[in-house]
Design a protein around this motif. Structure first.
Motif, PDB file in Angstrom:
ATOM      1  N   SER A  23      -7.641  -2.591   3.384  1.00 48.73           N
ATOM      2  CA  SER A  23      -7.373  -3.223   2.094  1.00 48.73           C
ATOM      3  C   SER A  23      -5.938  -3.719   1.969  1.00 48.73           C
ATOM      4  O   SER A  23      -5.639  -4.549   1.115  1.00 48.73           O
ATOM      5  CB  SER A  23      -7.691  -2.254   0.959  1.00 48.73           C
ATOM      6  OG  SER A  23      -6.870  -1.105   1.054  1.00 48.73           O
ATOM      7  N   ASP A  24      -5.046  -3.237   2.841  1.00 48.93           N
ATOM      8  CA  ASP A  24      -3.645  -3.654   2.773  1.00 48.93           C
ATOM      9  C   ASP A  24      -3.323  -4.814   3.712  1.00 48.93           C
ATOM     10  O   ASP A  24      -2.187  -5.235   3.815  1.00 48.93           O
ATOM     11  CB  ASP A  24      -2.732  -2.474   3.101  1.00 48.93           C
ATOM     12  CG  ASP A  24      -2.863  -2.002   4.540  1.00 48.93           C
ATOM     13  OD1 ASP A  24      -3.950  -2.173   5.130  1.00 48.93           O
ATOM     14  OD2 ASP A  24      -1.889  -1.453   5.067  1.00 48.93           O
ATOM     15  N   CYS A  42      -8.450 -10.500   2.059  1.00 50.33           N
ATOM     16  CA  CYS A  42      -8.046  -9.131   2.373  1.00 50.33           C
ATOM     17  C   CYS A  42      -9.241  -8.460   3.028  1.00 50.33           C
ATOM     18  O   CYS A  42     -10.151  -7.986   2.358  1.00 50.33           O
ATOM     19  CB  CYS A  42      -7.620  -8.379   1.118  1.00 50.33           C
ATOM     20  SG  CYS A  42      -6.096  -8.988   0.426  1.00 50.33           S
TER      21      CYS A  42
END
Length: 43
Positions: A23-24, A42
């Protein structure tokens, strides 16, 4: 362009890539022939 600590990967739309989800991480998809960015996600 991006912060020094950003997690970014560039993948051509015809290239293989891993399917792991982070997710980062920002994934930038570009056309291999033209070099034009087609999508940013993402994943």
């Amino acid at each position: 362009m991006f912060p020094a600590d950003a997690v970014v990967r560039f993948v051509c739309t015809e290239c293989a890539m891993t399917r792991d989800y982070r997710s980062d991480r920002l994934t930038v998809f570009y056309d291999a022939a033209s070099g034009v960015i087609e999508n940013v996600r993402c994943v």
